[in-house]
Design an enzyme around this catalytic site. Sequence first.
Site, PDB file in Angstrom:
ATOM      1  N   HIS A   1      -5.262  -3.195  -2.042  1.00 54.10           N
ATOM      2  CA  HIS A   1      -5.553  -2.393  -3.375  1.00 54.10           C
ATOM      3  C   HIS A   1      -5.103  -3.003  -4.802  1.00 54.10           C
ATOM      4  O   HIS A   1      -5.028  -2.440  -5.371  1.00 54.10           O
ATOM      5  CB  HIS A   1      -3.501  -1.698  -2.928  1.00 54.10           C
ATOM      6  CG  HIS A   1      -3.851  -0.843  -2.260  1.00 54.10           C
ATOM      7  ND1 HIS A   1      -4.516   0.023  -2.434  1.00 54.10           N
ATOM      8  CD2 HIS A   1      -3.483  -0.721  -0.532  1.00 54.10           C
ATOM      9  CE1 HIS A   1      -4.103   1.148  -1.764  1.00 54.10           C
ATOM     10  NE2 HIS A   1      -4.114   0.704  -0.601  1.00 54.10           N
TER      11      HIS A   1
ATOM     12  N   LYS B   1     -11.475   0.434  -1.528  1.00 49.10           N
ATOM     13  CA  LYS B   1     -10.853   1.161  -1.674  1.00 49.10           C
ATOM     14  C   LYS B   1     -12.231   0.704  -3.466  1.00 49.10           C
ATOM     15  O   LYS B   1     -12.480   1.962  -3.325  1.00 49.10           O
ATOM     16  CB  LYS B   1     -10.002   1.134  -2.485  1.00 49.10           C
ATOM     17  CG  LYS B   1      -9.210   0.242  -0.489  1.00 49.10           C
ATOM     18  CD  LYS B   1      -7.169  -0.006  -0.523  1.00 49.10           C
ATOM     19  CE  LYS B   1      -6.909   0.698   0.861  1.00 49.10           C
ATOM     20  NZ  LYS B   1      -6.717  -0.208   1.542  1.00 49.10           N
TER      21      LYS B   1
ATOM     22  N   SER C   1       0.873  -1.443  -0.151  1.00 47.96           N
ATOM     23  CA  SER C   1       0.162  -0.105  -0.366  1.00 47.96           C
ATOM     24  C   SER C   1       1.148   1.123   0.202  1.00 47.96           C
ATOM     25  O   SER C   1       0.722   2.206  -1.023  1.00 47.96           O
ATOM     26  CB  SER C   1      -1.036   0.554   1.395  1.00 47.96           C
ATOM     27  OG  SER C   1       0.059  -0.262   2.823  1.00 47.96           O
TER      28      SER C   1
HETATM   29  C1  LIG Z   1      -6.830  -0.626   2.902  1.00 38.38           C
HETATM   30  C2  LIG Z   1      -5.835  -1.944   3.336  1.00 38.38           C
HETATM   31  C3  LIG Z   1      -6.622  -2.508   4.445  1.00 38.38           C
HETATM   32  C4  LIG Z   1      -8.085  -3.193   5.358  1.00 38.38           C
HETATM   33  O1  LIG Z   1      -8.795  -2.720   4.420  1.00 38.38           O
HETATM   34  P1  LIG Z   1     -10.090  -1.035   5.182  1.00 38.38           P
HETATM   35  O2  LIG Z   1     -11.130  -2.278   3.695  1.00 38.38           O
HETATM   36  O3  LIG Z   1      -9.958  -0.449   4.527  1.00 38.38           O
HETATM   37  O4  LIG Z   1     -10.456  -1.761   6.600  1.00 38.38           O
HETATM   38  C5  LIG Z   1      -5.862  -3.968   4.458  1.00 38.38           C
HETATM   39  N1  LIG Z   1      -4.800  -4.432   3.588  1.00 38.38           N
HETATM   40  C6  LIG Z   1      -4.588  -3.478   3.252  1.00 38.38           C
HETATM   41  C7  LIG Z   1      -2.915  -4.116   2.012  1.00 38.38           C
HETATM   42  C8  LIG Z   1      -4.778  -2.320   3.208  1.00 38.38           C
HETATM   43  O5  LIG Z   1      -3.920  -1.384   1.707  1.00 38.38           O
END
Ligand SMILES: *Cc1c(COP(=O)(O)O)cnc(C)c1O
Length: 404
Positions: A215, A246, A187
């Site tokens: 992601h 996302k 990320s």
């Molecule tokens: C954003 C993210 C999460 C968490 O996801 P949410 O739905 O925002 O709780 C988990 N793992 C990674 C690698 C992320 O970037």
Amino acid sequence: MTQAAGRPQLAYLTAVLDELRVRGTHFNLRVLEDQQAPVCHYDGKEVINLASNNYLGLANHPRLIEAALEATRKYGVGSGAVRTIAGTMRIHMELEERIARFKNVEACVVFQSGFTANAGTVSAILGKEDFILSDELNHASIIDGARLSRAKIKVFRHKDAGHCEELLQEVAHEPGRKLVITDGVFSMDGDIGPVDQLAALAERYGAIMMVDDAHASGVLGRNGRGSVDHFGMHGKVDVQVGTLSKAIGALGGYVCGSKDLIDYLYHRARPFLFSTSHPPAVAASCMAAFDILEQEPERIERLWANTRYFQGELRRAGFNVGGVNTPATETPITPVILGEGRIAMEMSRALFDEGVMGTGIAFPTVPEGKARIRLMLTSEHTRQQLDRALETLTRVAKRMGILG
Ligand SMILES: *Cc1c(COP(=O)(O)O)cnc(C)c1O
């Protein structure tokens, strides 16, 4: 005077905040006043938004909005209970079936967020006799899940399958189970995890293979099916986590795998058992999002075209977008590496004042000395907006002495 002022019990927290202020890494939350769009208003200022994870513009797609409104009118705003008590609505089951079909797996369970999907799953499937082999840059939710499981954690160097294999050999004769886990897309740097190599290793050593595709969901693979599809590793990854927060545009996380994995998580994953399920509007908008992934693949093409253009122009201007002492991005996540935390926060503020929203990220989110501005492309940015952002980035960087 704030209410807590004068009470000594939490004074140590104030001391930590003062320390952040001294280091220049204290921040105030920026407040969005309209929609999560390529151009929007934060704190009363119009900015080109290069900070959100709304990769495909689905957070405000009319079909998702309609689906949410219709579900709310039909089913109300809340689900009323946790899934295992009385809070499983028909629409929750439909969403899980929809995702399982999309991902070409037997079954799927949806959690409240990607964070709870990771933490809840890792902690449910492993115990204190077991071993977790985890990439050093894996997401915080994986680390928390690993800690909650009380399994022994072995950290391998970033994307280093050879190092992962050494660790697998070290624990090969221990009785516990082994789990190999990687982010599909990292990320903070935007590079892609070696899912193919790690899955092959897991197979060879009889380890469980798990991928966190937060992601990668909606970004990598055919129609955004994720890293397992990207690498052609269908059937080789036991646990696939994705997010609905996302690219999918709403909120939530999911786990895909075998029927028994999902049934087990229904019985044992603590966020599933102890935290209320999604409002029907969330489930309905997610279902509409998967329809759009299949019906409007041009969104993903636009996302990648914007990514290639923007990252190419940044490199041409002389920015360090990773790849020297940090991993090289391979996705729309675009780090502009600056080094010192204070510089990253200063540049983020300067960009904001000039109408560009780019997040400054410092320790502990990234290692000391690798602070950065993180810029996120979406399918919805126009060439004109990207050019304006590039011009602003260059001007601010020159003024700050970052670019010559
Ligand atoms: C954003 C993210 C999460 C968490 O996801 P949410 O739905 O925002 O709780 C988990 N793992 C990674 C690698 C992320 O970037």
